[in-house]
Write a protein that holds these residues in place. Structure first.
Motif, PDB file in Angstrom:
ATOM      1  N   HIS A 267      36.229  38.390  66.480  1.00  0.00           N
ATOM      2  CA  HIS A 267      36.281  38.444  67.944  1.00  0.00           C
ATOM      3  C   HIS A 267      35.051  37.765  68.552  1.00  0.00           C
ATOM      4  N   ILE A 268      33.885  38.006  67.968  1.00  0.00           N
ATOM      5  CA  ILE A 268      32.663  37.381  68.466  1.00  0.00           C
ATOM      6  C   ILE A 268      32.715  35.865  68.258  1.00  0.00           C
ATOM      7  N   ARG A 269      33.160  35.424  67.097  1.00  0.00           N
ATOM      8  CA  ARG A 269      33.250  33.980  66.827  1.00  0.00           C
ATOM      9  C   ARG A 269      34.161  33.293  67.830  1.00  0.00           C
ATOM     10  N   ASP A 270      35.287  33.900  68.128  1.00  0.00           N
ATOM     11  CA  ASP A 270      36.221  33.297  69.087  1.00  0.00           C
ATOM     12  C   ASP A 270      35.598  33.210  70.479  1.00  0.00           C
ATOM     13  N   ALA A 271      34.875  34.256  70.870  1.00  0.00           N
ATOM     14  CA  ALA A 271      34.241  34.266  72.192  1.00  0.00           C
ATOM     15  C   ALA A 271      33.169  33.189  72.296  1.00  0.00           C
ATOM     16  N   VAL A 272      32.377  33.036  71.247  1.00  0.00           N
ATOM     17  CA  VAL A 272      31.320  32.027  71.246  1.00  0.00           C
ATOM     18  C   VAL A 272      31.916  30.630  71.376  1.00  0.00           C
ATOM     19  N   ALA A 273      32.951  30.356  70.617  1.00  0.00           N
ATOM     20  CA  ALA A 273      33.581  29.036  70.670  1.00  0.00           C
ATOM     21  C   ALA A 273      34.124  28.749  72.064  1.00  0.00           C
ATOM     22  N   ALA A 274      34.766  29.738  72.676  1.00  0.00           N
ATOM     23  CA  ALA A 274      35.334  29.535  74.017  1.00  0.00           C
ATOM     24  C   ALA A 274      34.228  29.314  75.048  1.00  0.00           C
ATOM     25  N   ALA A 275      33.155  30.088  74.972  1.00  0.00           N
ATOM     26  CA  ALA A 275      32.082  29.970  75.954  1.00  0.00           C
ATOM     27  C   ALA A 275      31.335  28.649  75.816  1.00  0.00           C
ATOM     28  N   ALA A 276      31.031  28.260  74.587  1.00  0.00           N
ATOM     29  CA  ALA A 276      30.296  27.011  74.377  1.00  0.00           C
ATOM     30  C   ALA A 276      31.113  25.812  74.858  1.00  0.00           C
ATOM     31  N   ALA A 277      32.396  25.839  74.618  1.00  0.00           N
ATOM     32  CA  ALA A 277      33.244  24.738  75.074  1.00  0.00           C
ATOM     33  C   ALA A 277      33.316  24.688  76.587  1.00  0.00           C
ATOM     34  N   ALA A 278      33.417  25.843  77.220  1.00  0.00           N
ATOM     35  CA  ALA A 278      33.554  25.900  78.676  1.00  0.00           C
ATOM     36  C   ALA A 278      32.271  25.487  79.394  1.00  0.00           C
ATOM     37  N   LEU A 279      31.111  25.673  78.762  1.00  0.00           N
ATOM     38  CA  LEU A 279      29.846  25.331  79.419  1.00  0.00           C
ATOM     39  C   LEU A 279      29.738  23.845  79.764  1.00  0.00           C
ATOM     40  N   GLU A 280      30.471  23.026  79.072  1.00  0.00           N
ATOM     41  CA  GLU A 280      30.394  21.596  79.365  1.00  0.00           C
ATOM     42  C   GLU A 280      30.844  21.284  80.783  1.00  0.00           C
ATOM     43  N   ASN A 281      31.773  22.099  81.298  1.00  0.00           N
ATOM     44  CA  ASN A 281      32.384  21.748  82.585  1.00  0.00           C
ATOM     45  C   ASN A 281      32.225  22.798  83.670  1.00  0.00           C
ATOM     46  N   SER A 282      31.710  23.994  83.323  1.00  0.00           N
ATOM     47  CA  SER A 282      31.674  25.024  84.360  1.00  0.00           C
ATOM     48  C   SER A 282      30.664  26.118  84.040  1.00  0.00           C
ATOM     49  N   LEU A 283      30.384  26.901  85.060  1.00  0.00           N
ATOM     50  CA  LEU A 283      29.661  28.156  84.881  1.00  0.00           C
ATOM     51  C   LEU A 283      30.474  29.055  83.948  1.00  0.00           C
ATOM     52  N   VAL A 284      29.764  29.779  83.057  1.00  0.00           N
ATOM     53  CA  VAL A 284      30.435  30.691  82.141  1.00  0.00           C
ATOM     54  C   VAL A 284      29.897  32.100  82.338  1.00  0.00           C
ATOM     55  N   VAL A 285      30.796  33.070  82.432  1.00  0.00           N
ATOM     56  CA  VAL A 285      30.424  34.482  82.473  1.00  0.00           C
ATOM     57  C   VAL A 285      30.884  35.121  81.177  1.00  0.00           C
ATOM     58  N   LEU A 286      29.922  35.547  80.374  1.00  0.00           N
ATOM     59  CA  LEU A 286      30.191  36.244  79.120  1.00  0.00           C
ATOM     60  C   LEU A 286      29.935  37.724  79.361  1.00  0.00           C
ATOM     61  N   SER A 287      30.967  38.545  79.255  1.00  0.00           N
ATOM     62  CA  SER A 287      30.829  39.955  79.630  1.00  0.00           C
ATOM     63  C   SER A 287      31.513  40.854  78.614  1.00  0.00           C
ATOM     64  N   THR A 288      31.168  42.113  78.677  1.00  0.00           N
ATOM     65  CA  THR A 288      31.913  43.134  77.952  1.00  0.00           C
ATOM     66  C   THR A 288      33.029  43.644  78.853  1.00  0.00           C
ATOM     67  N   SER A 289      34.057  44.201  78.264  1.00  0.00           N
ATOM     68  CA  SER A 289      35.151  44.749  79.061  1.00  0.00           C
ATOM     69  C   SER A 289      34.617  45.867  79.954  1.00  0.00           C
ATOM     70  N   ARG A 290      35.222  46.031  81.100  1.00  0.00           N
ATOM     71  CA  ARG A 290      34.657  46.880  82.153  1.00  0.00           C
ATOM     72  C   ARG A 290      34.844  48.376  81.920  1.00  0.00           C
ATOM     73  N   ALA A 291      35.774  48.793  81.084  1.00  0.00           N
ATOM     74  CA  ALA A 291      35.980  50.223  80.847  1.00  0.00           C
ATOM     75  C   ALA A 291      34.844  50.757  79.984  1.00  0.00           C
ATOM     76  N   LEU A 292      34.108  51.746  80.482  1.00  0.00           N
ATOM     77  CA  LEU A 292      32.985  52.318  79.760  1.00  0.00           C
ATOM     78  C   LEU A 292      33.490  53.243  78.654  1.00  0.00           C
ATOM     79  N   VAL A 293      33.059  52.984  77.439  1.00  0.00           N
ATOM     80  CA  VAL A 293      33.436  53.807  76.294  1.00  0.00           C
ATOM     81  C   VAL A 293      32.269  54.733  75.962  1.00  0.00           C
ATOM     82  N   LYS A 294      32.507  56.031  75.983  1.00  0.00           N
ATOM     83  CA  LYS A 294      31.460  57.018  75.703  1.00  0.00           C
ATOM     84  C   LYS A 294      31.727  57.704  74.373  1.00  0.00           C
ATOM     85  N   GLY A 295      30.651  58.245  73.801  1.00  0.00           N
ATOM     86  CA  GLY A 295      30.766  59.034  72.589  1.00  0.00           C
ATOM     87  C   GLY A 295      30.917  60.510  72.911  1.00  0.00           C
TER      88      GLY A 295
END
Length: 461
Positions: A330-358
């Motif tokens: 999952h991390i590898r796929d995200a890195v590839a997508a973000a690095a490719a997108a940086l060539e042409n646009s602002l990139v927002v790399l985020s965690t999903s918004r639902a807070l997971v608690k222990g």
């Protein structure tokens, strides 16, 4: 309430001659957002500290990131930092005073951190006569009046214990009055009735001499809680603190961002000018925004950024990150997508918004650290694959981890804020990120337009 007693920052600067140099142990990087032109260390080797001490400044930051650590680890780290600072100060012939800079909404390890600092000071033959508690952050509407800590909410003030921050999974609390909060967080070891309070009436109606006398009467490691409705209140208190230190008192400070600015004698200053930013940001390169904060304000800021400009959104799904069989891919796929997108646009790399608690405080902190580690790993790989024009890190722990782990920043200068009194820009001076503008953006400051405003300032250069 008494009228404000105007105390200019130049009065504090005048009192700093011969004063102790302040080491701000910052439990996340956001304590830098009220000041400019101070050194920041993310490592605390003796030579790093000596470099900071040689700079002509009244203090410097050491980024400890202890808010992200379990209590035992946080105490150990604080002790390591203080040991290194005392050794470096001895070699440089400097007298330091230590500040535990933490959250203006009262989240963090207290009194554990001030205790750890005091232990090392005592080990080296010193004493801590009192702990100065001043969590105010006036720029963001966090003030203390009549011993009660408040947050600005809409057109009014909300007692801090009634805010979402008091329900924090790791650092929650029930008390808005600082004396009661001290007793609560210390498990009763520090009694509320033993906390000395300097109220706005005391500060505005007194003199430096009378306030100094109040402070010198506090001994035995007791806590002194400072009111602050405006920066002038803090500057008046700082003059008294400096006078008490000059008279032989020894303090540890537990403080929010506004005390930092008061203690180093700086005024509230306008944001960094566009022409200065233009000299820092590489033209034509798009930026990377890294978001780990889960507070509602951050989620709203992301939504507003999306309404105002196009960007490539790359999301790390938290449940997937917690699944050891799927996390790496999952991390590898995200890195590839973000690095490719940086060539042409602002990139927002985020965690999903639902807070997971222990299931409990420790489990929640463990989850938060695993998620932060994954986000940091991804951010570092993206920057290595395609260097952006700037990096914005959203969230206190996120800002620390991205600075130290993803970008390898060891020494930097705080150059100032991007919005009035909030959101600081660092200029790294060592490591692979040297010269890369790095923006530290707390999760709980600003309004819904603030993230878009910051990105807007950087992207148009």
């Amino acid at each position: 309430m008494h009228a404000v007693r105007r105390v200019p920052a130049r009065a504090v600067r005048g009192a700093l001659a011969g004063a102790r140099r302040v080491v701000f142990l910052d439990d996340d990087p956001t304590g830098t957002q009220t000041v400019r032109d101070l050194p920041v260390l993310t490592r605390w080797g003796v030579e790093d500290v000596r470099w900071a001490l040689r700079q002509d400044t009244p203090g410097f930051f050491v980024l400890t990131n202890t808010r992200s650590l379990a209590p035992g680890e946080a105490a150990t780290r604080d002790r390591e930092v203080v040991e290194a600072c005392l050794e470096a100060a001895g070699r440089e012939g400097v007298r330091p005073v230590f500040a535990s800079r933490s959250d203006s909404t009262l989240r963090g390890h207290f009194p554990l951190e001030t205790d750890a600092i005091g232990e090392v000071v005592a080990k080296h033959g010193g004493t801590v006569d009192a702990v100065v508690l001043a969590p105010a952050y006036t720029d963001a509407g966090r003030v203390t009046i009549h011993g009660v800590h408040w947050l600005r909410a809409g057109d009014g003030l909300l007692p801090v214990a009634e805010s979402e921050f008091a329900r924090d999974a790791t650092f929650g609390y029930r008390s808005s009055r600082l004396a009661d909060w001290v007793a609560e967080k210390s498990g009763g070891r520090l009694a509320a009735e033993e906390v000395a309070e300097l109220t706005v009436e005391d500060i505005r109606g007194g003199t430096t001499e009378s306030l100094r006398n109040r402070l010198t009467g506090v001994r035995g490691g007791r806590v002194v809680a400072l009111d602050a409705a405006e920066d002038d209140d803090l500057r008046a208190a700082v003059l008294a603190v400096l006078a008490a230190e000059d008279a032989g008192m020894s303090f540890v400070y537990r403080i929010g961002p506004s005390f930092v600015r008061a203690r180093v004698g700086q005024d509230a200053q306008p944001p960094i000018a566009d022409e200065v930013l233009a000299g820092l940001v590489r033209p034509g390169a798009h930026g990377l925004v890294v978001v780990g904060s889960h507070v509602a304000l951050t989620t709203g800021q992301l939504a507003e950024l999306g309404r105002r400009r196009r960007f490539a959104a790359v999301e790390l799904d938290v449940p997937t990150l917690l699944d050891e069989t799927r996390a790496d891919e999952h991390i590898r796929d995200a890195v590839a997508a973000a690095a490719a997108a940086l060539e042409n646009s602002l990139v927002v790399l985020s965690t999903s918004r639902a807070l997971v608690k222990g299931a409990d405080e420790a489990a929640s902190l463990h989850i938060a650290r695993r998620v932060s580690a994954a986000l940091t790993t991804a951010a570092g790989r993206v920057v290595a694959a395609r260097r952006p024009g700037f990096v914005v890190a959203k969230g206190g722990i996120t800002s620390s981890d991205v600075a130290t782990e993803a970008l390898g920043i060891r020494r930097a200068w705080v150059r100032g804020s991007l919005l009035p009194g909030i959101v600081s820009l660092w200029e790294p001076v060592s490591g692979p990120a040297a010269g890369l503008p790095y923006v530290v953006f707390a999760g709980n400051v600003g309004d819904e337009s603030s993230l878009a405003d910051v990105v807007g300032r950087l992207e148009v250069l």
